[in-house]
Design an enzyme around this catalytic site. Structure first.
Site, mmCIF file in Angstrom:
data_model
loop_
_atom_site.group_PDB
_atom_site.id
_atom_site.type_symbol
_atom_site.label_atom_id
_atom_site.label_comp_id
_atom_site.label_asym_id
_atom_site.label_seq_id
_atom_site.Cartn_x
_atom_site.Cartn_y
_atom_site.Cartn_z
ATOM 1 C CD GLU A 129 -2.707 -1.130 2.471
ATOM 2 O OE1 GLU A 129 -3.786 -1.851 2.396
ATOM 3 O OE2 GLU A 129 -2.365 -0.642 3.673
ATOM 4 C CD GLU A 158 -5.588 2.115 2.803
ATOM 5 O OE1 GLU A 158 -5.995 1.837 3.913
ATOM 6 O OE2 GLU A 158 -4.538 1.946 2.641
ATOM 7 C CB CYS A 185 -7.080 4.704 4.595
ATOM 8 S SG CYS A 185 -8.428 4.132 5.935
ATOM 9 C CB CYS A 202 -8.780 1.207 7.974
ATOM 10 S SG CYS A 202 -7.783 0.479 6.625
#
Length: 708
Positions: A348, A364, A366, A445
């Site tokens: 990631e 991602e 997040c 998350c």
């Protein structure tokens, strides 16, 4: 413990979320979906998966643990954490953070719209955390239930400090929303326990978290309580990071572990990245010596948040310069056009400069949330359109893509091009990479992170500095802002982002002299401004903001109209996958082509600079959006039977006959954030683009079309 009341001074200040009410328009709708659908769906998933009950200490290793060491799955969790509804799952080492993020998001919602059921859910979880807390303040479900006695033995990997950080943020939000301090008292005891455990003194652990987060949370706690020890602990974690000898190595050896241990071989190993050992964790060098954005993208954005916060609070210019240096590495060489970051599926993480693949894009959700948080903190320290434009870009594209329009399914990875066969053939094996939003992820998350940002969006609109109120984002809203010790009410009325008109009404009970500084977005070539109906002839200053300076008294109305037309964006020539391609932007939105509107094989569609792109409101499409339509060309496949590759001579002509190669079509593009809301299909952000330069191209006849 007393709660600190901040006073206005020359230092930049945030205008907090609980001083801003979103009253209508785009964000009111998104927040309503978030409260009515998303938060409810997330709680149910947390309940079903065992997260909610994990804090009750009902898991028993001798009874429920299978197998002893666990089976590591491709989705990054242990098999025993995947409950089937019939057994008690083993609490995962970051489940506390999932619950904390949900509490934080739900707390923001309670402030805007009281809900007794939501408040009961929060109070129940808080009571469980309070009961779980040990006498010295330590609080972590995993190390209390699964591996008791092993706390702080694997800070490198096991998210103890990360979970603590999210619990702190949840406690601050819940206190600010309700005035309840039960969770706040719990996390203060925990933060004090951490402060006794970590630090430079003899007998303390000279280390820092594997996943940054607690640093920015401690600064929030400091700002609320005024207790400088929390700020100082955040500074210690940032300053200690990356020093030699490496803490992660020392920790592993002291606890009898292989230094290379910590997940699938080659993923978390210390020498995986070219930037050096532990670059994945931004621990390869002290933060002030880091010059490029390396490693796990979310970790880096959270670290950037803390660096900007600490530079503001301490006046540490060396830290600020390091923060800006890393920011430039991200935004000038390693960020997607959507504001997303972290291009590499494996780990990631950031990749090397200009490496921004489209079909394989990870970015991602997040990480986009992290970019918004980081950009806002940069704005607090130094208001500048450079930071505001990135915040807006990430918010309206990278963040909003992460949730469906209905609010009940989510993206973890967000692609810039989709060919469904890449996934049906399992070319991508990571289930988080699927280009169809999913109800949940074992690593969850992203849904909670997105929900807490959407619900606190009011806290990203304004900052103050000296005698100036800065307007960074545009949303139908009402805010109470303090300027030079006096109160101003700032009211925005707008249909932004669908329309470019912004009406800002400033109300002052007491006269105050100062600036209202409004960001002119980079996508707007012009801005027409009227004050109380009269044209304003002021200018734009170097920071990219329209500074309106006057004595504010009574009620003053500022009307602004930004130019908002479709524009074609070109990527830097070193972004090799986008050479000869263009992306469309209008207002804050990046647009894309979808199969639902334009048919299959989107790779055969070519735009021209003279495509006469037009913005059109479609009230019935995707809950009401502005689409872009224009003329384009599609490459024909006539004459390709029997060929995989061919030359001009295969057609029996010296050059390709232009008319035989192309057919005209009308393309329709939709905002990228709402793609994949009509089922699975192809999607494309970066489109082939023809130059249209005709006779200016070498050896081409007038009117022919060539690639850029």
């Amino acid at each position: 413990m007393t709660i600190n009341k901040q006073k206005a001074d020359k230092k930049g200040r945030a205008v907090p979320w609980n001083k801003v009410e979103i009253t209508g328009g785009f964000w009111k709708k998104r927040m309503e979906v978030n409260r009515q659908v998303t938060l409810q769906a997330e709680y149910e998933q947390c309940k079903i998966s065992g997260r909610v009950d994990s804090v009750k200490c009902i898991y028993r290793r001798e009874r429920d643990g299978i197998p002893e060491k666990g089976v590591f799955t491709i989705d990054g969790v242990l098999a025993e954490n995947m409950t089937d509804g019939k057994r008690i799952p083993r609490p995962h080492h970051y489940w506390d953070s999932d619950l904390a993020k949900w509490i934080e998001a739900a707390s923001y919602a309670l402030r805007h719209e009281p809900n007794e059921e939501t408040e009961r859910h929060i109070d129940s979880i808080v009571a469980d955390f309070e009961a779980l807390q040990e006498e010295d303040g330590y609080l972590n479900t995993y190390y209390t239930v699964v591996e008791p006695g092993k706390r702080w033995t694997n800070v490198y990997r096991m998210h103890e400090l990360y979970c603590a950080g999210h619990l702190i943020e949840a406690a601050v939000a819940y206190y600010e929303a309700t005035g309840k301090r039960r969770l706040l008292d719990v996390v203060c005891r925990y933060a004090d326990c951490i402060g006794r455990t970590f630090g430079p003194k003899e007998g303390q652990i000279h280390g820092y978290p594997g996943h940054q987060e607690i640093e920015l949370a401690l600064i929030k706690l400091y700002r609320l309580t005024g207790e400088e020890r929390y700020r100082d602990l955040a500074s210690y974690f940032i300053d200690e990071r990356g020093k030699s000898p490496h803490f992660f190595e020392r920790e592993a050896l002291e606890n009898g572990r292989d230094v290379e241990d910590g997940g699938p071989k080659g993923i978390l190993g210390k020498s995986y990245l070219a930037a050096g050992p532990y670059a994945l964790f931004q621990a390869h060098l002290p933060v002030r010596e880091q010059k490029t954005a390396e490693g796990h993208a979310v970790r880096l954005t959270y670290m950037g948040c803390a660096m900007a916060d600490l530079a503001l609070e301490t006046g540490d210019e060396s830290l600020w310069e390091a923060c800006k240096r890393i920011w430039d590495s991200v935004t000038l060489r390693r960020m997607y056009v959507t504001g997303g970051v972290g291009s590499q599926d494996g780990c990631e993480r950031f990749n090397f400069d200009w490496q921004l693949p489209n079909e394989e894009a990870y970015q991602e959700t997040c990480a986009s949330v992290g970019m918004v948080m980081w950009a806002y903190r940069m704005l607090v320290k130094q208001p500048d359109r450079v930071f505001g434009d990135v915040m807006e870009r990430a918010l309206y594209n990278g963040v909003l893509s992460g949730v469906s329009l209905r609010g009940d399914s989510f993206f973890y990875a967000n692609h810039l091009a989709v060919k469904p066969e890449m996934f049906t053939d399992k070319i991508f094996r990571n289930p988080r990479m699927r280009p169809v939003r999913q109800k949940w992820f074992p690593v969850s998350c992203c849904p909670m992170n997105l929900a807490r940002l959407v619900e606190s969006i009011g806290g990203y609109l304004y900052t103050t500095k000296g005698n100036t109120v800065y307007v960074h984002l545009f949303a139908d809203s009402r805010a109470e802002v303090e300027l030079l010790g006096k109160s101003l009410t700032v009211r925005q009325e707008t249909d932004f982002p669908w329309k470019p008109e912004i009406k800002i009404t400033i109300s002052a009970k007491e006269s105050v002299e100062g600036d209202i500084a409004v960001r002119r977005p980079g996508w707007s070539r012009t801005a027409a401004v009227c004050i109380d109906g009269d044209a304003w002839k002021g200018g734009e200053e170097d920071d990219g903001y329209l500074h309106i300076r006057r004595v504010w008294e009574g009620e003053v109305v500022i009307d602004i109209i930004f130019s908002m037309e479709p524009i074609l964006l070109e990527a830097h020539p070193y972004v090799r996958m986008n050479i000869g391609k263009a992306a469309i932007q209008a207002g804050p939105f990046i647009y894309c082509l979808e199969e639902a509107d334009n048919g299959k094989h989107l790779e055969t569609v070519f735009l021209e600079p003279s495509s006469n792109l037009e913005l059109i409101w479609c009230g019935e499409l995707l809950e009401g959006i502005t689409v872009i339509r224009g003329k384009a060309l599609r490459k024909k496949t006539d004459g390709w039977e029997g060929f995989l590759y061919r030359s001009k001579e295969d057609l029996g002509e010296a050059i390709f006959p232009q008319d035989a190669l192309w057919e005209e079509m009308t393309v329709q593009a939709v905002p990228w954030f709402c793609f994949a809301n009509r089922g699975s299909g192809e999607m494309l952000v970066w489109m082939n683009c023809l130059s249209g330069r005709g006779k200016d191209m070498d050896r081409t006849k007038e009117g022919s079309r060539e690639l850029i």
